[in-house]
Design a protein around this motif. Sequence first.
Motif, PDB file in Angstrom:
ATOM      1  N   THR A 137       0.834  -1.190   0.000  1.00  0.00           N
ATOM      2  CA  THR A 137       0.000   0.000   0.000  1.00  0.00           C
ATOM      3  C   THR A 137       0.873   1.245   0.000  1.00  0.00           C
ATOM      4  O   THR A 137       2.025   1.212   0.428  1.00  0.00           O
ATOM      5  N   CYS A 138       0.306   2.342  -0.471  1.00  0.00           N
ATOM      6  CA  CYS A 138       0.949   3.643  -0.355  1.00  0.00           C
ATOM      7  C   CYS A 138       0.077   4.477   0.569  1.00  0.00           C
ATOM      8  O   CYS A 138      -1.070   4.786   0.229  1.00  0.00           O
ATOM      9  N   ALA A 139       0.612   4.818   1.721  1.00  0.00           N
ATOM     10  CA  ALA A 139      -0.165   5.493   2.757  1.00  0.00           C
ATOM     11  C   ALA A 139      -0.746   6.828   2.304  1.00  0.00           C
ATOM     12  O   ALA A 139      -1.840   7.200   2.699  1.00  0.00           O
ATOM     13  N   GLU A 140      -0.026   7.538   1.467  1.00  0.00           N
ATOM     14  CA  GLU A 140      -0.455   8.883   1.087  1.00  0.00           C
ATOM     15  C   GLU A 140      -1.520   8.900  -0.016  1.00  0.00           C
ATOM     16  O   GLU A 140      -2.181   9.919  -0.212  1.00  0.00           O
ATOM     17  N   ILE A 141      -1.676   7.808  -0.745  1.00  0.00           N
ATOM     18  CA  ILE A 141      -2.610   7.764  -1.872  1.00  0.00           C
ATOM     19  C   ILE A 141      -3.849   6.977  -1.465  1.00  0.00           C
ATOM     20  O   ILE A 141      -3.758   5.792  -1.133  1.00  0.00           O
ATOM     21  N   PRO A 142      -5.016   7.592  -1.492  1.00  0.00           N
ATOM     22  CA  PRO A 142      -6.241   6.879  -1.104  1.00  0.00           C
ATOM     23  C   PRO A 142      -6.475   5.650  -1.974  1.00  0.00           C
ATOM     24  O   PRO A 142      -6.337   5.693  -3.187  1.00  0.00           O
ATOM     25  N   MET A 143      -6.822   4.554  -1.339  1.00  0.00           N
ATOM     26  CA  MET A 143      -7.179   3.304  -1.999  1.00  0.00           C
ATOM     27  C   MET A 143      -6.077   2.751  -2.891  1.00  0.00           C
ATOM     28  O   MET A 143      -6.345   2.072  -3.877  1.00  0.00           O
ATOM     29  N   CYS A 144      -4.842   3.024  -2.571  1.00  0.00           N
ATOM     30  CA  CYS A 144      -3.710   2.505  -3.334  1.00  0.00           C
ATOM     31  C   CYS A 144      -3.214   1.249  -2.642  1.00  0.00           C
ATOM     32  O   CYS A 144      -2.464   1.313  -1.663  1.00  0.00           O
ATOM     33  N   GLN A 145      -3.676   0.109  -3.146  1.00  0.00           N
ATOM     34  CA  GLN A 145      -3.344  -1.167  -2.518  1.00  0.00           C
ATOM     35  C   GLN A 145      -3.325  -2.259  -3.573  1.00  0.00           C
ATOM     36  O   GLN A 145      -4.195  -2.300  -4.434  1.00  0.00           O
ATOM     37  N   VAL A 146      -2.335  -3.125  -3.513  1.00  0.00           N
ATOM     38  CA  VAL A 146      -2.267  -4.264  -4.428  1.00  0.00           C
ATOM     39  C   VAL A 146      -2.018  -5.541  -3.628  1.00  0.00           C
ATOM     40  O   VAL A 146      -1.430  -5.516  -2.550  1.00  0.00           O
ATOM     41  N   LEU A 147      -2.469  -6.651  -4.194  1.00  0.00           N
ATOM     42  CA  LEU A 147      -2.303  -7.960  -3.597  1.00  0.00           C
ATOM     43  C   LEU A 147      -1.628  -8.847  -4.637  1.00  0.00           C
ATOM     44  O   LEU A 147      -2.155  -9.029  -5.742  1.00  0.00           O
ATOM     45  N   ARG A 148      -0.449  -9.367  -4.309  1.00  0.00           N
ATOM     46  CA  ARG A 148       0.312 -10.180  -5.254  1.00  0.00           C
ATOM     47  C   ARG A 148       0.942 -11.374  -4.545  1.00  0.00           C
ATOM     48  O   ARG A 148       1.153 -11.359  -3.334  1.00  0.00           O
ATOM     49  N   GLN A 149       1.301 -12.400  -5.319  1.00  0.00           N
ATOM     50  CA  GLN A 149       1.951 -13.586  -4.770  1.00  0.00           C
ATOM     51  C   GLN A 149       3.428 -13.358  -4.501  1.00  0.00           C
ATOM     52  O   GLN A 149       4.034 -14.072  -3.715  1.00  0.00           O
ATOM     53  N   ASN A 150       4.011 -12.355  -5.137  1.00  0.00           N
ATOM     54  CA  ASN A 150       5.445 -12.104  -5.065  1.00  0.00           C
ATOM     55  C   ASN A 150       5.688 -10.719  -4.471  1.00  0.00           C
ATOM     56  O   ASN A 150       5.058  -9.745  -4.887  1.00  0.00           O
ATOM     57  N   LYS A 151       6.622 -10.633  -3.516  1.00  0.00           N
ATOM     58  CA  LYS A 151       6.921  -9.353  -2.858  1.00  0.00           C
ATOM     59  C   LYS A 151       7.383  -8.299  -3.862  1.00  0.00           C
ATOM     60  O   LYS A 151       6.935  -7.157  -3.832  1.00  0.00           O
ATOM     61  N   GLY A 152       8.272  -8.676  -4.765  1.00  0.00           N
ATOM     62  CA  GLY A 152       8.779  -7.727  -5.760  1.00  0.00           C
ATOM     63  C   GLY A 152       7.693  -7.210  -6.678  1.00  0.00           C
ATOM     64  O   GLY A 152       7.660  -6.021  -7.003  1.00  0.00           O
ATOM     65  N   HIS A 153       6.797  -8.096  -7.096  1.00  0.00           N
ATOM     66  CA  HIS A 153       5.691  -7.670  -7.959  1.00  0.00           C
ATOM     67  C   HIS A 153       4.739  -6.732  -7.221  1.00  0.00           C
ATOM     68  O   HIS A 153       4.216  -5.779  -7.808  1.00  0.00           O
ATOM     69  N   ALA A 154       4.525  -6.995  -5.948  1.00  0.00           N
ATOM     70  CA  ALA A 154       3.646  -6.127  -5.159  1.00  0.00           C
ATOM     71  C   ALA A 154       4.210  -4.709  -5.096  1.00  0.00           C
ATOM     72  O   ALA A 154       3.492  -3.733  -5.315  1.00  0.00           O
ATOM     73  N   ILE A 155       5.501  -4.599  -4.828  1.00  0.00           N
ATOM     74  CA  ILE A 155       6.134  -3.278  -4.755  1.00  0.00           C
ATOM     75  C   ILE A 155       6.110  -2.594  -6.115  1.00  0.00           C
ATOM     76  O   ILE A 155       5.760  -1.421  -6.232  1.00  0.00           O
ATOM     77  N   GLN A 156       6.464  -3.335  -7.151  1.00  0.00           N
ATOM     78  CA  GLN A 156       6.484  -2.787  -8.509  1.00  0.00           C
ATOM     79  C   GLN A 156       5.099  -2.291  -8.922  1.00  0.00           C
ATOM     80  O   GLN A 156       4.956  -1.191  -9.459  1.00  0.00           O
ATOM     81  N   ASP A 157       4.068  -3.083  -8.644  1.00  0.00           N
ATOM     82  CA  ASP A 157       2.714  -2.706  -9.067  1.00  0.00           C
ATOM     83  C   ASP A 157       2.155  -1.525  -8.278  1.00  0.00           C
ATOM     84  O   ASP A 157       1.439  -0.690  -8.820  1.00  0.00           O
ATOM     85  N   VAL A 158       2.487  -1.419  -6.990  1.00  0.00           N
ATOM     86  CA  VAL A 158       1.999  -0.276  -6.229  1.00  0.00           C
ATOM     87  C   VAL A 158       2.699   1.002  -6.704  1.00  0.00           C
ATOM     88  O   VAL A 158       2.088   2.072  -6.775  1.00  0.00           O
ATOM     89  N   LYS A 159       3.971   0.899  -7.097  1.00  0.00           N
ATOM     90  CA  LYS A 159       4.662   2.071  -7.658  1.00  0.00           C
ATOM     91  C   LYS A 159       4.011   2.511  -8.961  1.00  0.00           C
ATOM     92  O   LYS A 159       3.838   3.710  -9.202  1.00  0.00           O
ATOM     93  N   LYS A 160       3.631   1.551  -9.802  1.00  0.00           N
ATOM     94  CA  LYS A 160       2.941   1.883 -11.057  1.00  0.00           C
ATOM     95  C   LYS A 160       1.610   2.565 -10.772  1.00  0.00           C
ATOM     96  O   LYS A 160       1.226   3.517 -11.455  1.00  0.00           O
ATOM     97  N   MET A 161       0.900   2.084  -9.758  1.00  0.00           N
ATOM     98  CA  MET A 161      -0.387   2.670  -9.399  1.00  0.00           C
ATOM     99  C   MET A 161      -0.209   4.119  -8.936  1.00  0.00           C
ATOM    100  O   MET A 161      -0.993   5.000  -9.291  1.00  0.00           O
ATOM    101  N   VAL A 162       0.842   4.372  -8.154  1.00  0.00           N
ATOM    102  CA  VAL A 162       1.131   5.728  -7.682  1.00  0.00           C
ATOM    103  C   VAL A 162       1.454   6.641  -8.868  1.00  0.00           C
ATOM    104  O   VAL A 162       0.947   7.762  -8.961  1.00  0.00           O
TER     105      VAL A 162
END
Length: 73
Positions: A18-43
């Motif tokens: 999740t990104c604390a500063e962005i409302p509703m910015c949350q991703v669920l992934r099987q891989n830690k790296g993919h989760a971080i990468q996808d939340v950055k893309k969302m931001v």
Amino acid sequence: MKLHISLFQLPDGMYVATCAEIPMCQVLRQNKGHAIQDVKKMVQKFLQERAEHGRPFIPELREFEVENISLDN
């Protein structure tokens, strides 16, 4: 601008990022790296859309403390 990503693993092994500063910015992934990468893309997408509409983003983050919660009954 620096934003904060929180990452934690669920009991089933999935990762939530999740990104604390962005409302509703949350991703669920099987891989830690993919989760971080996808939340950055969302931001980035969120910030780009705000810029396109002339709505600057000024995050406000506040901290608070929570007392330790005992799991003993």
